[in-house]
Scaffold this motif. Structure first.
Motif, PDB file in Angstrom:
ATOM      1  N   UNK A  46       0.852  -1.180   0.000  1.00 34.50           N
ATOM      2  CA  UNK A  46       0.000   0.000   0.000  1.00 34.50           C
ATOM      3  C   UNK A  46       0.895   1.239   0.000  1.00 34.50           C
ATOM      4  N   UNK A  47       0.503   2.226  -0.778  1.00 39.28           N
ATOM      5  CA  UNK A  47       1.247   3.483  -0.837  1.00 39.28           C
ATOM      6  C   UNK A  47       1.111   4.215   0.498  1.00 39.28           C
ATOM      7  N   UNK A  48       2.230   4.717   0.984  1.00 36.83           N
ATOM      8  CA  UNK A  48       2.209   5.519   2.214  1.00 36.83           C
ATOM      9  C   UNK A  48       2.702   6.920   1.892  1.00 36.83           C
ATOM     10  N   UNK A  49       2.143   7.875   2.587  1.00 40.12           N
ATOM     11  CA  UNK A  49       2.525   9.267   2.400  1.00 40.12           C
ATOM     12  C   UNK A  49       3.879   9.528   3.047  1.00 40.12           C
ATOM     13  N   UNK A  50       4.449  10.696   2.806  1.00 38.79           N
ATOM     14  CA  UNK A  50       5.769  11.029   3.345  1.00 38.79           C
ATOM     15  C   UNK A  50       5.829  10.914   4.862  1.00 38.79           C
ATOM     16  N   UNK A  51       4.710  11.147   5.545  1.00 38.68           N
ATOM     17  CA  UNK A  51       4.703  11.067   7.008  1.00 38.68           C
ATOM     18  C   UNK A  51       4.450   9.645   7.522  1.00 38.68           C
ATOM     19  N   UNK A  52       4.354   8.671   6.601  1.00 42.11           N
ATOM     20  CA  UNK A  52       4.223   7.274   6.990  1.00 42.11           C
ATOM     21  C   UNK A  52       2.806   6.732   7.034  1.00 42.11           C
ATOM     22  N   UNK A  53       1.805   7.591   6.931  1.00 49.38           N
ATOM     23  CA  UNK A  53       0.417   7.140   6.992  1.00 49.38           C
ATOM     24  C   UNK A  53      -0.019   6.562   5.652  1.00 49.38           C
ATOM     25  N   UNK A  54      -0.906   5.580   5.698  1.00 48.81           N
ATOM     26  CA  UNK A  54      -1.457   4.968   4.493  1.00 48.81           C
ATOM     27  C   UNK A  54      -2.183   6.034   3.668  1.00 48.81           C
ATOM     28  N   UNK A  55      -1.950   6.032   2.359  1.00 48.67           N
ATOM     29  CA  UNK A  55      -2.569   7.012   1.474  1.00 48.67           C
ATOM     30  C   UNK A  55      -4.080   6.837   1.373  1.00 48.67           C
ATOM     31  N   UNK A  56      -4.586   5.658   1.717  1.00 53.12           N
ATOM     32  CA  UNK A  56      -6.029   5.414   1.635  1.00 53.12           C
ATOM     33  C   UNK A  56      -6.778   5.900   2.876  1.00 53.12           C
ATOM     34  N   UNK A  57      -6.057   6.357   3.875  1.00 53.73           N
ATOM     35  CA  UNK A  57      -6.691   6.843   5.099  1.00 53.73           C
ATOM     36  C   UNK A  57      -7.167   8.274   4.907  1.00 53.73           C
ATOM     37  N   UNK A  58      -8.440   8.517   5.159  1.00 56.74           N
ATOM     38  CA  UNK A  58      -8.983   9.875   5.137  1.00 56.74           C
ATOM     39  C   UNK A  58      -8.600  10.516   6.462  1.00 56.74           C
ATOM     40  N   UNK A  59      -7.715  11.476   6.433  1.00 53.02           N
ATOM     41  CA  UNK A  59      -7.180  12.049   7.658  1.00 53.02           C
ATOM     42  C   UNK A  59      -8.205  12.920   8.396  1.00 53.02           C
ATOM     43  N   UNK A  60      -9.264  13.333   7.728  1.00 49.44           N
ATOM     44  CA  UNK A  60     -10.310  14.106   8.403  1.00 49.44           C
ATOM     45  C   UNK A  60     -11.202  13.216   9.265  1.00 49.44           C
ATOM     46  N   UNK A  61     -11.496  12.026   8.760  1.00 51.01           N
ATOM     47  CA  UNK A  61     -12.388  11.115   9.495  1.00 51.01           C
ATOM     48  C   UNK A  61     -11.632   9.977  10.163  1.00 51.01           C
ATOM     49  N   UNK A  62     -10.352   9.790   9.768  1.00 50.59           N
ATOM     50  CA  UNK A  62      -9.526   8.668  10.234  1.00 50.59           C
ATOM     51  C   UNK A  62     -10.169   7.331   9.862  1.00 50.59           C
ATOM     52  N   UNK A  63     -10.834   7.311   8.717  1.00 54.25           N
ATOM     53  CA  UNK A  63     -11.453   6.083   8.207  1.00 54.25           C
ATOM     54  C   UNK A  63     -10.884   5.787   6.819  1.00 54.25           C
ATOM     55  N   UNK A  64     -10.938   4.523   6.444  1.00 51.13           N
ATOM     56  CA  UNK A  64     -10.383   4.054   5.173  1.00 51.13           C
ATOM     57  C   UNK A  64     -11.279   4.479   4.007  1.00 51.13           C
ATOM     58  N   UNK A  65     -10.646   5.082   2.996  1.00 52.51           N
ATOM     59  CA  UNK A  65     -11.385   5.494   1.796  1.00 52.51           C
ATOM     60  C   UNK A  65     -11.768   4.293   0.930  1.00 52.51           C
ATOM     61  N   UNK A  66     -11.065   3.180   1.089  1.00 55.09           N
ATOM     62  CA  UNK A  66     -11.302   2.010   0.238  1.00 55.09           C
ATOM     63  C   UNK A  66     -11.725   0.800   1.072  1.00 55.09           C
TER      64      UNK A  66
END
Length: 96
Positions: A46-66
């Motif tokens: 899974x692709x992770x962002x520069x800060x290490x978080x999964x790219x599929x994580x919606x950071x506003x809701x902290x829920x998975x987009x997929x």
């Protein structure tokens, strides 16, 4: 150690600590290509962002987009189980 899942971990206080782990894609669940990193000769992850978080994580809701097509390991990683609690413990120690 065989611990029971912790009932006090819920969607409201989860903090998605597991969404900072490397997720290898051993099975095809339909994860959109934009969330997959592939290197020749290696298992896709899974692709992770520069800060290490999964790219599929919606950071506003902290829920998975997929969520409906999330990887198998994500489906098996249960909220409140021992692996979850271990990751939460590591996360909160880092924040102290």
């Amino acid at each position: 150690m065989n611990r029971e899942p912790q009932a006090d971990v819920s969607c409201q206080n989860c903090e998605a600590c597991c969404c900072r782990l490397e997720v290898m894609l051993f099975t095809d669940t339909g994860v959109p290509d934009r969330y997959v990193d592939e290197v020749e000769g290696q298992v896709p992850v899974m692709h992770r962002l520069e800060d290490g978080w999964c790219a599929a994580l919606d950071r506003n809701t902290m829920m998975c987009r997929i969520y409906e097509v999330r990887p198998l390991i994500c489906r098996e990683f249960e909220m409140g189980e021992p692996d979850c609690i271990d990751e939460r413990d590591k996360w909160f120690i880092k924040l102290e």
